[in-house]
Design a protein around this motif. Structure first.
Motif, short mmCIF file in Angstrom:
data_model
loop_
_atom_site.label_atom_id
_atom_site.label_comp_id
_atom_site.label_asym_id
_atom_site.label_seq_id
_atom_site.Cartn_x
_atom_site.Cartn_y
_atom_site.Cartn_z
N SER A 123 29.31 40.24 42.17
CA SER A 123 30.34 41.21 42.32
C SER A 123 31.49 39.89 43.26
CB SER A 123 30.19 42.38 43.90
OG SER A 123 29.88 43.23 42.67
N VAL A 124 30.65 39.20 44.37
CA VAL A 124 31.39 38.08 44.50
C VAL A 124 31.64 36.65 43.79
CG1 VAL A 124 31.22 36.33 46.66
CG2 VAL A 124 30.28 38.45 47.53
N ARG A 125 31.09 36.28 43.17
CA ARG A 125 31.37 35.04 41.91
C ARG A 125 32.34 36.56 40.76
NH1 ARG A 125 27.76 34.50 37.25
NH2 ARG A 125 28.94 36.40 36.82
N ASP B 62 42.21 33.39 40.01
CA ASP B 62 43.21 33.23 38.26
C ASP B 62 44.59 34.00 38.83
OD1 ASP B 62 42.38 32.63 35.64
OD2 ASP B 62 40.85 34.37 36.15
N GLY B 63 45.19 33.79 40.48
CA GLY B 63 45.96 34.40 40.65
C GLY B 63 45.55 36.11 41.48
N GLY B 64 44.63 36.88 41.01
CA GLY B 64 44.94 38.35 41.57
C GLY B 64 44.30 38.42 43.29
N THR B 65 44.44 39.34 43.66
CA THR B 65 43.82 40.04 44.70
C THR B 65 42.72 40.92 44.87
OG1 THR B 65 46.14 41.48 44.87
CG2 THR B 65 46.53 39.34 45.64
N PRO B 66 41.26 40.64 44.47
CA PRO B 66 40.53 41.67 44.62
C PRO B 66 40.34 41.62 45.65
CG PRO B 66 39.32 39.37 43.92
CD PRO B 66 40.85 38.77 43.80
N ALA B 67 39.15 42.33 45.59
CA ALA B 67 38.63 43.31 47.40
C ALA B 67 36.79 42.22 47.23
CB ALA B 67 38.66 44.52 47.52
#
Length: 172
Positions: free
Chosen positions: A69-71, A79-84
């Protein structure tokens, strides 16, 4: 073992603590590259390979699903996303050289490395190769920070050849 120590000392040597992982770009890039898009392999899917990676980097494996999940979140971020990011507890310590983050697991080490690089203002130099069939992580050491491909000799050359072929076929 010390050979010049008295016999009483050689019988019981003090236990040494495991070395702290070296947080930073090399550890983070190595962790991100446990996923090989080109080969279609994932070190995190192979417990023995992941354990070997962890041992080499001075961390414990911890929960593999948390590490994945962290990776995946960090790769998405690049890639420009804003993941949690998964919620992790990072231990802080004070020592001779100042305040430091302590990481025990691979996931903690990757997040701690990201924090260190962010504080240094160099997280933007951690990139994913622009080649869709590669996506290898690398640390951009170029002077102006504009490197696009993991390797100019491989991915960069392929893209330049594609661009050249596209120009010459449309020019006919």
């Amino acid at each position: 073992m010390r050979t010049n120590a008295p016999a009483s000392e050689t019988a019981t040597e003090p236990e040494t603590e495991a070395p702290e992982p070296v947080l930073g770009a090399d550890l983070l890039v190595g962790f991100l590259n446990t996923l090989d898009v080109d080969e279609g392999t994932d070190v995190l899917d192979d417990p023995a390979a992941f354990d070997a990676w962890c041992e080499q980097n001075g961390v414990s494996a911890g929960d593999r699903s948390e590490a994945k999940s962290v990776r995946d979140a960090l790769r998405s971020f690049l890639d420009g996303g804003t993941p949690a990011l998964p919620s992790l507890e990072l231990e802080t310590t004070c020592g001779d050289r100042g305040v430091a983050l302590r990481a025990r697991t691979a996931a903690e080490a990757a997040v701690a490395s990201s924090v260190v690089l962010s504080i240094q203002g160099s997280m933007g130099r951690v990139k994913l190769c622009a080649a869709d069939d590669c996506r290898w992580a690398f640390y951009d050491r170029s002077k102006n920070g504009s490197r696009t491909w993991c390797s100019m000799g491989v991915c960069g050359n392929r893209q330049k050849a594609r661009t050249y072929r596209a120009k010459t076929t449309t020019g006919d």
